[in-house]
Enzyme design. Structure first.
Site, PDB file in Angstrom:
ATOM      1  N   ALA A 289      19.715  70.924  22.927  1.00  0.00           N
ATOM      2  CA  ALA A 289      20.902  71.616  22.426  1.00  0.00           C
ATOM      3  C   ALA A 289      22.104  71.068  23.186  1.00  0.00           C
ATOM      4  O   ALA A 289      22.075  70.964  24.416  1.00  0.00           O
ATOM      5  CB  ALA A 289      20.767  73.118  22.663  1.00  0.00           C
ATOM      6  N   CYS A 290      23.138  70.705  22.440  1.00  0.00           N
ATOM      7  CA  CYS A 290      24.364  70.180  23.073  1.00  0.00           C
ATOM      8  C   CYS A 290      24.888  71.229  24.047  1.00  0.00           C
ATOM      9  O   CYS A 290      25.125  72.382  23.669  1.00  0.00           O
ATOM     10  CB  CYS A 290      25.420  69.879  22.021  1.00  0.00           C
ATOM     11  SG  CYS A 290      27.029  69.499  22.732  1.00  0.00           S
ATOM     12  N   ILE A 291      25.085  70.818  25.274  1.00  0.00           N
ATOM     13  CA  ILE A 291      25.429  71.802  26.313  1.00  0.00           C
ATOM     14  C   ILE A 291      26.810  72.428  26.071  1.00  0.00           C
ATOM     15  O   ILE A 291      26.978  73.640  26.238  1.00  0.00           O
ATOM     16  CB  ILE A 291      25.309  71.179  27.733  1.00  0.00           C
ATOM     17  CG1 ILE A 291      25.505  72.249  28.798  1.00  0.00           C
ATOM     18  CG2 ILE A 291      26.255  70.017  27.923  1.00  0.00           C
ATOM     19  CD1 ILE A 291      25.045  71.836  30.176  1.00  0.00           C
TER      20      ILE A 291
ATOM     21  N   PHE B  66      20.548  69.468  18.590  1.00  0.00           N
ATOM     22  CA  PHE B  66      21.236  70.589  17.960  1.00  0.00           C
ATOM     23  C   PHE B  66      22.687  70.584  18.403  1.00  0.00           C
ATOM     24  O   PHE B  66      22.977  70.601  19.608  1.00  0.00           O
ATOM     25  CB  PHE B  66      20.560  71.914  18.331  1.00  0.00           C
ATOM     26  CG  PHE B  66      19.150  72.017  17.809  1.00  0.00           C
ATOM     27  CD1 PHE B  66      18.910  72.525  16.535  1.00  0.00           C
ATOM     28  CD2 PHE B  66      18.075  71.583  18.568  1.00  0.00           C
ATOM     29  CE1 PHE B  66      17.611  72.600  16.033  1.00  0.00           C
ATOM     30  CE2 PHE B  66      16.777  71.657  18.078  1.00  0.00           C
ATOM     31  CZ  PHE B  66      16.542  72.169  16.806  1.00  0.00           C
TER      32      PHE B  66
ATOM     33  N   ALA C  54      26.476  74.805  23.238  1.00  0.00           N
ATOM     34  CA  ALA C  54      25.635  75.929  23.658  1.00  0.00           C
ATOM     35  C   ALA C  54      26.456  76.929  24.472  1.00  0.00           C
ATOM     36  O   ALA C  54      26.384  78.137  24.240  1.00  0.00           O
ATOM     37  CB  ALA C  54      24.446  75.422  24.464  1.00  0.00           C
TER      38      ALA C  54
END
Lengths: 135, 119
Positions: free
Chosen positions: A80-82, A42, A85
């Protein structure tokens, strides 16, 4: 039939129903046909899918829950891409402490991951597909 | 197996261009040799002079970093250039070389990549 390994990149938020829905429908279809789903990554607005605080209106599909159920049945990574996020207010307990935030809200089954995870998926997967329209 | 990143967004008003370049630089750092195609509104990203006053960082500086990551050439959809009234001469001073592709060549490029990410 040759079994293929897939990585899906979801760029759109869960409320952008048709695109978000296309991603999960595609995931379901490929699994039904015996292919392997390794990772859903994501990115951008897509990280909003990983919030445990979403409350879709009655009658609307809960995309977060749908991903969680699919993951439970088939075991793949929901990353999820940190960086995205953190921009969008999606944090796990660890990041919440690091940035001294008041709470954490990463939904169960999801993990925060760097773009390196996406890069590594391009090495191990036979196919990489993107979901999310450009406006 | 290299990834094709299709740049299809205007550089103004959203962060798609920057987010795509982050993916490209990461892929390059992992020696995945990303291939870039500018198409549709994405060709506007190549007009570094036209930088407008937006709160988003202009992508121009990041383009300058591409050769350091061994991305020397990018592909550009010729039809999109015409549609957006951009002349090939305007792309001459970019930090990367632009190779113009006809519609058929764009189609071939897309078909030849199994890993495609569109931004």
């Amino acid at each position: 039939m040759t079994q293929l390994t897939y990585c899906l990149v979801v760029r759109c938020g869960p409320h952008q129903q048709s695109q978000a829905l296309s991603a999960i429908e595609f995931a379901r279809s490929l699994l039904e046909r015996g292919h392997k789903l390794e990772r859903v990554f994501f990115y951008q607005q897509g990280v909003l899918t990983a919030s445990s605080l979403r409350s879709p209106a009655q009658g609307d599909l809960d995309i977060t829950k749908q991903w969680q159920q699919l993951q439970k049945a088939h075991e793949f990574d929901l990353d999820a891409c940190i960086a995205a996020a953190l921009h969008n207010g999606i944090v796990n307990e660890e990041e919440s402490q690091r940035y001294e935030l008041s709470a954490h809200n990463l939904a169960q089954g999801f993990a925060l991951a760097g773009l390196g995870q996406l890069a590594s998926a391009t090495v191990t997967c036979d196919r990489v597909m993107t979901f999310g329209a450009n406006l | 197996m290299s990834s094709l990143i299709v740049m299809r967004s205007t550089p103004y008003g959203n962060t798609n261009a920057k987010d795509a370049l982050d993916v490209i630089l990461t892929l390059a750092a992992f020696e995945q040799e990303p291939v870039m195609l500018y198409q549709g509104l994405g060709v506007q990203q190549l007009l570094l002079e036209a930088s407008m006053d937006t709160p988003f960082k202009h992508v121009g500086k990041i383009l300058g970093a591409l050769p350091m990551y061994d991305v020397e050439t990018v592909y550009v959809d010729q039809t999109s250039l015409v549609e957006h009234s951009i002349k090939p001469e305007q792309l001459q001073d970019l930090p990367v070389a632009c190779q113009l592709l006809t519609s058929h060549q764009v189609s071939d490029l897309l078909h030849s990549h199994l890993h495609v990410m569109v931004f």
